[in-house]
Design a protein around this motif. Structure first.
Motif, mmCIF file in Angstrom:
data_model
loop_
_atom_site.group_PDB
_atom_site.id
_atom_site.type_symbol
_atom_site.label_atom_id
_atom_site.label_comp_id
_atom_site.label_asym_id
_atom_site.label_seq_id
_atom_site.Cartn_x
_atom_site.Cartn_y
_atom_site.Cartn_z
ATOM 1 N N PRO A 455 0.697 -1.269 0.211
ATOM 2 C CA PRO A 455 0.088 -0.032 -0.041
ATOM 3 C C PRO A 455 0.810 1.290 -0.017
ATOM 4 C CG PRO A 455 -0.734 -1.606 1.546
ATOM 5 C CD PRO A 455 0.349 -2.054 1.003
ATOM 6 N N TRP A 456 1.961 1.479 0.494
ATOM 7 C CA TRP A 456 2.838 2.629 0.797
ATOM 8 C C TRP A 456 3.428 2.576 -0.642
ATOM 9 C CZ3 TRP A 456 7.853 3.499 -0.146
ATOM 10 C CH2 TRP A 456 8.341 4.619 0.489
ATOM 11 N N LEU A 457 4.045 1.616 -1.287
ATOM 12 C CA LEU A 457 4.317 1.575 -2.790
ATOM 13 C C LEU A 457 3.412 2.136 -3.524
ATOM 14 C CD1 LEU A 457 6.532 -1.446 -3.278
ATOM 15 C CD2 LEU A 457 7.362 0.856 -3.328
ATOM 16 N N ALA A 458 2.110 1.800 -3.586
ATOM 17 C CA ALA A 458 1.155 2.041 -4.564
ATOM 18 C C ALA A 458 0.661 3.645 -4.538
ATOM 19 C CB ALA A 458 -0.287 1.415 -4.094
ATOM 20 N N ARG A 459 1.232 4.313 -3.231
ATOM 21 C CA ARG A 459 0.899 5.709 -2.983
ATOM 22 C C ARG A 459 2.090 6.462 -3.494
ATOM 23 N NH1 ARG A 459 -1.136 3.971 1.869
ATOM 24 N NH2 ARG A 459 0.811 4.656 3.069
ATOM 25 N N ARG A 460 3.420 5.892 -3.541
ATOM 26 C CA ARG A 460 4.599 6.542 -3.778
ATOM 27 C C ARG A 460 5.172 6.392 -5.119
ATOM 28 N NH1 ARG A 460 3.130 6.304 1.207
ATOM 29 N NH2 ARG A 460 3.499 8.121 2.903
ATOM 30 N N LEU A 461 4.693 5.203 -5.739
ATOM 31 C CA LEU A 461 5.547 5.160 -6.889
ATOM 32 C C LEU A 461 4.942 5.971 -7.867
ATOM 33 C CD1 LEU A 461 6.098 1.033 -7.156
ATOM 34 C CD2 LEU A 461 7.828 2.872 -6.985
ATOM 35 N N PRO A 462 5.348 6.220 -9.113
ATOM 36 C CA PRO A 462 4.709 7.065 -10.276
ATOM 37 C C PRO A 462 3.450 6.306 -10.599
ATOM 38 C CG PRO A 462 6.940 6.423 -10.794
ATOM 39 C CD PRO A 462 6.724 5.900 -9.481
ATOM 40 N N ALA A 463 2.610 6.881 -10.994
ATOM 41 C CA ALA A 463 1.194 6.476 -11.328
ATOM 42 C C ALA A 463 1.054 5.243 -12.507
ATOM 43 C CB ALA A 463 0.192 7.759 -11.835
ATOM 44 N N HIS A 464 2.026 5.530 -13.371
ATOM 45 C CA HIS A 464 1.980 4.592 -14.514
ATOM 46 C C HIS A 464 2.769 3.336 -14.148
ATOM 47 C CE1 HIS A 464 5.418 6.886 -15.085
ATOM 48 N NE2 HIS A 464 6.235 5.712 -15.562
ATOM 49 N N ALA A 465 3.437 3.355 -12.844
ATOM 50 C CA ALA A 465 4.360 2.064 -12.620
ATOM 51 C C ALA A 465 3.114 1.317 -11.828
ATOM 52 C CB ALA A 465 5.356 2.605 -11.782
ATOM 53 N N VAL A 466 2.179 1.881 -11.105
ATOM 54 C CA VAL A 466 1.247 1.220 -10.322
ATOM 55 C C VAL A 466 -0.016 0.621 -11.335
ATOM 56 C CG1 VAL A 466 -0.404 1.379 -8.513
ATOM 57 C CG2 VAL A 466 1.746 2.329 -8.291
ATOM 58 N N ARG A 467 -0.198 1.534 -12.245
ATOM 59 C CA ARG A 467 -1.384 1.191 -13.251
ATOM 60 C C ARG A 467 -0.846 0.959 -14.809
ATOM 61 N NH1 ARG A 467 -3.043 4.906 -9.620
ATOM 62 N NH2 ARG A 467 -4.969 4.385 -8.624
ATOM 63 N N ALA A 468 -0.829 -0.258 -15.221
ATOM 64 C CA ALA A 468 -0.269 -0.253 -16.736
ATOM 65 C C ALA A 468 -1.048 0.491 -17.661
ATOM 66 C CB ALA A 468 -0.218 -1.566 -17.161
ATOM 67 N N GLN A 469 -0.797 1.679 -18.064
ATOM 68 C CA GLN A 469 -1.488 2.513 -18.926
ATOM 69 C C GLN A 469 -0.909 2.758 -20.469
ATOM 70 O OE1 GLN A 469 -1.622 6.195 -16.530
ATOM 71 N NE2 GLN A 469 -3.199 5.363 -15.399
#
Length: 469
Positions: A455-469
């Motif tokens: 959860p910590w990573l999901a908030r702090r990594l770049p958005a496109h690293a968390v969600r494949a867009q």
């Protein structure tokens, strides 16, 4: 942890603009991994039976070679950023080929007496060091090359296809090695080493002839390197917290970085450093913790099943074959089926399955009779599914998190996550001597830690690293 869907896009896949390079890369990696699977099971046997070393000395030489090879990623990342990944991968395969040739020469020298034995030891040391350094160099630059060939867009699909090809080829090589182990014939072992050396040369030749990536030169490269790589997520997003230039898409930046970022000295010096990027370092910890399960299974399952559980002799081989068969045929399907999930959600799901696998292994001693082999193979299926959910996604997150100006260094640093897993796994397996449940508890504890970090990573990594867009 963000658990939202990623729209209705198709699963990430290869660019259609570079088919020759794609097929050339896949063929080269298949040949490379066939040779690796062939030699990995035979290296100790060859060192003892052909070179004439003691088991203890052979193991020590392999350990020293691996230890020296651990320094390679520190250098490789910078080289990739300067010259591009293709040349580095080719060089790594040639280094390994030379190492295998030294092993061959060590076998010839070992057949003599007197000073020949000293020469054999020296050649074996050289072979072990070169193979280990070449292997570390290979894995430190491989995913940058895959990203370059894959083209624009998320790299989940390409990473999955490469993982399938390499897994299948490695399994075939390991099967041939297992057949050779039944012979323990010196000429057969020499042929195996020679074939492994040849596979490295063939793979390097295929990459040289068939794989071509767009190379940014001069001012274009420097300008591209200075372009921000990722949009901001939060104030704690480390070196990624910059606005994305309107003319530069995330996928374009990632591909340009992987292709051949010929950076000036000033640009390279000013580039973000992975060791100062807290979210990226936490991602490496997650990679190490979630990777423990597979390594513990590969290192310790056979001893645990045969010596501690007294399972039938065919169970370890069947388990490895089942794991290889599932991952080499279904990884891309799993990536496609979970393409609407965030990457962190997929990794979390896979980590929960690892916890289930640990529980199944912990209670396996209480499952007796004819059901025990079924239980052990069922646990292998759970591990295989978890591996497909976790492995590709964590690498895709790492690749997407890498800033453009330091893409090679970031991807090379990822190798240390896998190195940590490789070093920890034997230690955990050694805990079987204390209690049968203890290694599984260690793996489960690591996975629980990874679940807390996601959860910590999901908030702090770049958005496109968390969600494949």
């Amino acid at each position: 942890m963000a658990h939202t869907a990623v729209g209705t896009e198709k699963a990430p896949t290869w660019s259609r603009e570079n088919n020759t390079s794609r097929w050339g890369l896949l063929l080269a990696l298949a040949i490379d991994n066939f040779g690796s699977g062939l030699f990995l099971l035979l290296v100790l046997v060859y060192s003892v039976q052909v070179v004439g070393l003691s088991v203890g000395l052979a193991g020590t030489l392999l350990f020293l070679g691996t230890l020296i090879g651990l320094g390679a990623p520190l250098i490789v990342g910078t080289v990739v950023d300067r010259f591009g990944p293709r040349r580095v991968v080719i060089t790594s395969q040639l280094i390994q080929a030379v190492g295998m040739m030294l092993y061959l020469l060590a076998g010839t020298a070992g057949s003599g007496a007197g000073s020949g034995r000293g020469t054999a030891v020296a050649l074996a040391v050289g072979g072990a060091v070169l193979v280990a350094a070449g292997t570390q160099t290979f894995y430190s630059s491989l995913f940058s090359l895959i990203a370059a060939v894959a083209g624009d867009g998320p790299k989940d699909g390409p990473f999955a296809h490469v993982d399938m090809i390499r897994s299948a080829a490695f399994g075939l090589g390991a099967l041939l090695a297992a057949a050779l182990l039944t012979l323990l014939d010196t000429p057969a072992l020499r042929i195996a080493v020679a074939v492994d050396a040849l596979t490295f040369v063939l793979a390097a030749g295929l990459l040289w002839r068939l794989v071509h990536v767009t190379t940014a030169r001069g001012g274009q490269a420097s300008a591209a390197a200075q372009a921000p790589a990722h949009p901001a997520i939060s104030d704690e997003a480390g070196p990624h917290a910059t606005d994305l230039a309107p003319s530069t898409t995330t996928s374009d930046a990632s591909t340009a970085a992987a292709s051949a970022p010929a950076l000036s000295d000033a640009t390279a010096a000013a580039a973000p450093r992975p060791w100062r990027d807290r979210p990226f370092l936490v991602l490496l910890v997650v990679i190490a913790l979630t990777g423990l399960a597979t390594d513990v299974h590969l290192v310790g399952f056979s001893v645990w099943a045969l010596e501690r559980l007294h399972a039938p002799a065919w169970v370890p081989g069947a388990s490895i074959a089942l794991l290889t068969g599932i991952t080499s045929t279904s990884t891309a399907l799993v990536v496609r089926w979970t393409s609407r999930w965030t990457r962190t959600r997929t990794v979390a799901a896979g980590t929960v399955l690892i916890l289930a696998w640990c529980a199944m292994c912990a209670v396996a001693p209480s499952v007796g009779g004819r059901w025990q082999p079924v239980w052990l193979l069922a646990s292998t299926v759970v591990l295989a599914v978890s591996s497909m959910l976790v492995g590709v996604r964590v690498m895709a997150m790492a690749e997407a998190s890498a800033p453009l100006a330091a893409h090679g260094r970031y991807m090379a640093t990822v190798q240390y996550g896998f190195n940590a897993t490789a070093l920890l796994a034997p230690l955990l397996v050694g805990l079987f001597a204390v209690a049968l449940w203890l290694p599984w508890a260690g793996v489960a504890l690591g996975c629980a830690g990874a679940l807390l970090l996601l959860p910590w990573l999901a908030r702090r990594l770049p958005a496109h690293a968390v969600r494949a867009q």
